[in-house]
Motif scaffolding. Structure first.
Motif, mmCIF file in Angstrom:
data_model
loop_
_atom_site.group_PDB
_atom_site.id
_atom_site.type_symbol
_atom_site.label_atom_id
_atom_site.label_comp_id
_atom_site.label_asym_id
_atom_site.label_seq_id
_atom_site.Cartn_x
_atom_site.Cartn_y
_atom_site.Cartn_z
ATOM 1 N N ARG A 1 -16.452 6.740 -3.472
ATOM 2 C CA ARG A 1 -16.448 5.517 -4.633
ATOM 3 C C ARG A 1 -16.175 4.417 -4.148
ATOM 4 N NH1 ARG A 1 -11.676 5.203 -7.209
ATOM 5 N NH2 ARG A 1 -10.382 6.912 -6.637
ATOM 6 N N ALA A 2 -16.240 3.334 -4.850
ATOM 7 C CA ALA A 2 -15.662 1.994 -4.636
ATOM 8 C C ALA A 2 -14.322 2.024 -4.748
ATOM 9 C CB ALA A 2 -16.586 1.027 -5.534
ATOM 10 N N HIS A 3 -13.524 1.276 -3.867
ATOM 11 C CA HIS A 3 -12.149 0.977 -3.991
ATOM 12 C C HIS A 3 -12.047 -0.596 -3.787
ATOM 13 C CE1 HIS A 3 -10.468 5.272 -3.478
ATOM 14 N NE2 HIS A 3 -11.763 5.530 -2.763
ATOM 15 N N ARG A 4 -10.981 -1.086 -4.269
ATOM 16 C CA ARG A 4 -10.671 -2.589 -4.289
ATOM 17 C C ARG A 4 -9.415 -2.746 -3.677
ATOM 18 N NH1 ARG A 4 -10.681 -5.487 -10.093
ATOM 19 N NH2 ARG A 4 -8.412 -5.291 -9.860
ATOM 20 N N THR A 5 -9.676 -3.977 -3.033
ATOM 21 C CA THR A 5 -8.279 -4.648 -2.505
ATOM 22 C C THR A 5 -8.355 -5.884 -2.859
ATOM 23 O OG1 THR A 5 -8.318 -3.325 -0.368
ATOM 24 C CG2 THR A 5 -6.946 -5.088 -0.391
ATOM 25 N N ASP B 1 0.756 -1.251 0.027
ATOM 26 C CA ASP B 1 0.013 -0.045 0.058
ATOM 27 C C ASP B 1 0.886 1.078 -0.168
ATOM 28 O OD1 ASP B 1 -2.470 1.451 0.064
ATOM 29 O OD2 ASP B 1 -2.569 1.133 2.265
ATOM 30 N N GLY B 2 2.173 1.289 -0.581
ATOM 31 C CA GLY B 2 3.059 2.214 -0.661
ATOM 32 C C GLY B 2 3.275 2.664 -2.169
ATOM 33 N N ARG B 3 4.570 3.026 -2.252
ATOM 34 C CA ARG B 3 4.989 3.219 -3.624
ATOM 35 C C ARG B 3 5.474 1.926 -4.609
ATOM 36 N NH1 ARG B 3 2.268 7.674 -4.141
ATOM 37 N NH2 ARG B 3 3.448 9.629 -3.380
ATOM 38 N N ASP B 4 5.720 1.934 -5.692
ATOM 39 C CA ASP B 4 6.343 0.981 -6.576
ATOM 40 C C ASP B 4 5.698 -0.309 -6.430
ATOM 41 O OD1 ASP B 4 8.100 0.109 -8.773
ATOM 42 O OD2 ASP B 4 9.771 -0.222 -7.244
ATOM 43 N N ARG B 5 4.484 -0.542 -6.330
ATOM 44 C CA ARG B 5 3.816 -1.593 -5.697
ATOM 45 C C ARG B 5 3.883 -2.994 -6.759
ATOM 46 N NH1 ARG B 5 -2.033 1.088 -3.493
ATOM 47 N NH2 ARG B 5 -1.082 2.785 -2.748
ATOM 48 N N GLY B 6 3.926 -2.845 -7.856
ATOM 49 C CA GLY B 6 4.291 -3.956 -8.794
ATOM 50 C C GLY B 6 5.602 -4.678 -8.385
ATOM 51 N N GLU C 1 4.741 -20.030 4.539
ATOM 52 C CA GLU C 1 4.035 -21.329 3.706
ATOM 53 C C GLU C 1 2.620 -20.859 3.758
ATOM 54 O OE1 GLU C 1 4.779 -25.048 4.939
ATOM 55 O OE2 GLU C 1 7.085 -25.169 4.163
ATOM 56 N N GLN C 2 2.198 -19.941 4.652
ATOM 57 C CA GLN C 2 0.761 -19.639 4.752
ATOM 58 C C GLN C 2 0.395 -18.342 4.420
ATOM 59 O OE1 GLN C 2 -0.668 -19.808 9.027
ATOM 60 N NE2 GLN C 2 0.956 -18.656 9.920
ATOM 61 N N GLY C 3 1.608 -17.417 3.908
ATOM 62 C CA GLY C 3 1.433 -16.191 3.615
ATOM 63 C C GLY C 3 0.480 -15.621 2.546
ATOM 64 N N VAL C 4 0.032 -14.337 2.720
ATOM 65 C CA VAL C 4 -0.619 -14.021 1.881
ATOM 66 C C VAL C 4 -0.276 -12.509 1.505
ATOM 67 C CG1 VAL C 4 -2.982 -15.322 2.616
ATOM 68 C CG2 VAL C 4 -2.412 -13.033 3.699
ATOM 69 N N ILE C 5 -0.739 -11.782 0.514
ATOM 70 C CA ILE C 5 -0.411 -10.373 -0.271
ATOM 71 C C ILE C 5 -1.578 -9.802 -0.285
ATOM 72 C CG2 ILE C 5 0.764 -9.047 -1.734
ATOM 73 C CD1 ILE C 5 2.044 -11.756 -2.718
ATOM 74 N N LEU C 6 -1.656 -8.717 0.470
ATOM 75 C CA LEU C 6 -2.946 -7.789 0.176
ATOM 76 C C LEU C 6 -2.305 -6.567 -0.753
ATOM 77 C CD1 LEU C 6 -3.668 -9.374 2.611
ATOM 78 C CD2 LEU C 6 -5.110 -7.321 3.298
ATOM 79 N N LEU C 7 -2.823 -6.210 -1.687
ATOM 80 C CA LEU C 7 -2.604 -5.148 -2.772
ATOM 81 C C LEU C 7 -3.703 -4.185 -2.692
ATOM 82 C CD1 LEU C 7 -1.100 -3.741 -5.082
ATOM 83 C CD2 LEU C 7 -2.298 -5.385 -6.639
ATOM 84 N N HIS D 1 -10.714 -10.434 -5.151
ATOM 85 C CA HIS D 1 -11.124 -8.922 -5.124
ATOM 86 C C HIS D 1 -12.011 -8.607 -4.234
ATOM 87 C CE1 HIS D 1 -8.566 -8.522 -8.806
ATOM 88 N NE2 HIS D 1 -9.375 -9.122 -9.380
ATOM 89 N N MET D 2 -11.750 -7.710 -3.360
ATOM 90 C CA MET D 2 -12.891 -7.191 -2.558
ATOM 91 C C MET D 2 -13.105 -5.669 -2.683
ATOM 92 S SD MET D 2 -12.395 -9.333 1.119
ATOM 93 C CE MET D 2 -13.853 -9.095 1.570
ATOM 94 N N SER D 3 -14.140 -5.357 -2.944
ATOM 95 C CA SER D 3 -14.564 -3.588 -3.233
ATOM 96 C C SER D 3 -15.471 -3.262 -2.290
ATOM 97 C CB SER D 3 -14.955 -3.621 -4.841
ATOM 98 O OG SER D 3 -14.190 -4.074 -5.638
ATOM 99 N N GLY D 4 -15.653 -2.032 -2.334
ATOM 100 C CA GLY D 4 -16.484 -1.341 -1.430
ATOM 101 C C GLY D 4 -16.072 0.163 -1.152
#
Length: 218
Positions: A202-206, A145-150, A162-168, A192-195
């Protein structure tokens, strides 16, 4: 268009706006109040109904994180802020990366003992996105949720447990699609989760990037 038709449309629109006002703004049981959207708007910051800080993400993902995060998890976030307080209350430890020196100085004396706050100037495919690798540890949750996200997504694969997740966050932006596709190529699934988010209109997505056996139970 005739004058009569214009007048008719004006009153029809005004009536619709008044109905929306009654349902959403005057009604203290509406979504705007139960999510603390109104309170956040008044305070100018993302908070819940108990005045506690929440991430500046849509309410759906905030609710999921509130339910699924636990004190056995280690979390890394690209981009510190109100989210840092929220995560610190719910996970074992937080490593938070900040590129804004002014914001870093404001946060540093206020963060909890289980927070490691790091300052690194922003750049593209340089030191900023590689801070997570330099920690030489595994993280169960990585919030991008910062800079240079890709490039941040690319660099965090080796640092996930091993159980790790990434939230963009803000994943509706076209320039982040490449990072999502890169994660898919690495075997991650996409949710995708929006709201609506606090103070937003407006709607934003994570997007959650996850694998089987992940720590959020998805």
């Amino acid at each position: 268009m005739s004058v009569i038709k214009k007048i008719s449309e004006f009153f029809s629109t005004a009536a619709l706006h008044y109905r929306a006002y009654k349902i959403l703004i005057r009604n203290k049981r509406s979504y705007l109040y139960t999510t603390a959207w109104m309170q956040s708007l008044a305070e100018g910051k993302p908070i819940d109904n108990s005045q506690n800080a929440i991430p500046w993400m849509n309410f759906n993902i905030v609710e999921l994180l509130d339910q699924r995060l636990n004190k056995n998890l280690n979390l890394f976030e690209f981009g510190s802020g109100y989210s840092t307080y929220f995560y610190a209350d719910r996970v074992r430890c937080v490593t938070s990366l900040e590129y804004d020196s002014h914001w870093y100085q404001l946060l540093k004396p206020q963060v909890a003992e289980n927070v490691k706050l790091i300052f690194q100037q922003e750049d593209i495919d340089g030191d900023y996105c590689r801070v997570i690798v330099k920690q030489q540890q595994k993280f169960d949750v990585v919030v991008v949720d910062g800079r240079d996200r890709g490039n941040c997504i690319k660099q965090c694969f080796a640092s996930l447990s091993e159980q790790g997740v990434i939230l963009l966050d803000d994943s509706q932006r076209e320039r982040y699609q490449e990072g999502i596709e890169l994660a898919e190529a690495e075997g991650f699934r996409v949710l995708h989760m929006s709201g609506l988010k606090a103070t937003g209109g407006r709607a934003h997505r994570t997007t959650i990037l996850y694998r089987d056996g992940n720590c959020l139970g998805i």
